[in-house]
Design an enzyme around this catalytic site. Sequence first.
Site, PDB file in Angstrom:
ATOM      1  N   ASP A  78      35.774  41.953  34.098  1.00  0.00           N
ATOM      2  CA  ASP A  78      36.216  40.856  33.239  1.00  0.00           C
ATOM      3  C   ASP A  78      37.644  41.065  32.746  1.00  0.00           C
ATOM      4  O   ASP A  78      38.090  42.199  32.559  1.00  0.00           O
ATOM      5  CB  ASP A  78      35.315  40.745  32.005  1.00  0.00           C
ATOM      6  N   GLU A  79      38.314  39.949  32.482  1.00  0.00           N
ATOM      7  CA  GLU A  79      39.632  40.023  31.855  1.00  0.00           C
ATOM      8  C   GLU A  79      39.555  40.005  30.342  1.00  0.00           C
ATOM      9  O   GLU A  79      40.505  40.397  29.662  1.00  0.00           O
ATOM     10  CB  GLU A  79      40.536  38.881  32.333  1.00  0.00           C
TER      11      GLU A  79
END
Length: 342
Positions: A69-70
């Site tokens: 995930d960012e």
Amino acid sequence: MTDALVLKHRQEDFRVRENLVVALTAPAHATHRYLLLHKRGHTTMEAVGTVAERLGVARADVGYAGLKDEDGITEQLLSVPLTSPPGDGPPPGEFTERSGPERELRLSHYGYGQEPLAVGQLNGNGFRVVLRNLDEAAAARLTERRRVNLLFVNYYDTQRFGVPGGPKRTHLVGEALLEEDWALARRELAGLGAPESGEAARWTGQDRDLFRALDPRTVAFYLAAHSSYAWNAQVRDLIAAVCPDDAPESAVDGLPYRFPATADGVAALLASCQELPYLRYAYRDGPVERPTVRPTVIQTALTVGADGPDGAFPGRRAVEVSFLLPSGCYATAALRQWFLRR
């Protein structure tokens, strides 16, 4: 309590580290170098592009085993070809790049090996998550147990279908690709807010050529998103048949789900069907199908850690939990279902 739960309020609230054991070898016998990537505010595919540019290698030569995930702080391994024997000095290519308080990449040397990393090799991920905006009673129930056995439906969660704050439509890109509707696929991609959306919006050539120009792993991700959406629909229909009174249909970020309200409902799903077919994809100037299966239910153990006043939500409590999940499972899906049953 489910309405109160807040996840990922800050990047520091969601920490992920890969569980991947690679075979290391002496530099003289190596064909690849392994690098540890620490990132925040970047997708894995976005980070790979930056690493390739900084190290002067082709993007396709930067290997990874999974996507992270960012909207958190994550650590994972990358591989790059070893084009010349290492010297006596420190390994080249280590760097730190910051573009604001919430965007950082840090690359460091990990070791040498004889194979590139590829999607599918990952064993799993370790998570350390802060649960916010809890009332006193909810926090007390968590901290009393310290160790929680959790059985949950193995849904693909909403981040599979779009970037944070953006439309959840990655599966529609994949659907258009499978139908060879290249113009629709480009339009859908342009509207996602993904790292490659800008290129799609500016593209003036033939629409199919856009997808030929992208990293094949990026195109495969969109095909997989379509497959993930279809898999969710399968398990959702199965839950409706197995425990219709225990799992009303609901929506998360506009996407449909059915969550059993009790652990017995999840156990009934497991007893009914342990796994469902799933199509993985590669992309080589066209989709390449890889049939496999995905388990319907996952079991894990959550360890409850630090708790105290929630500085982000005055008058509320924050509790930290840590746990392991197999590759492809979503921590947010596990935690959301846990709280639904509390």
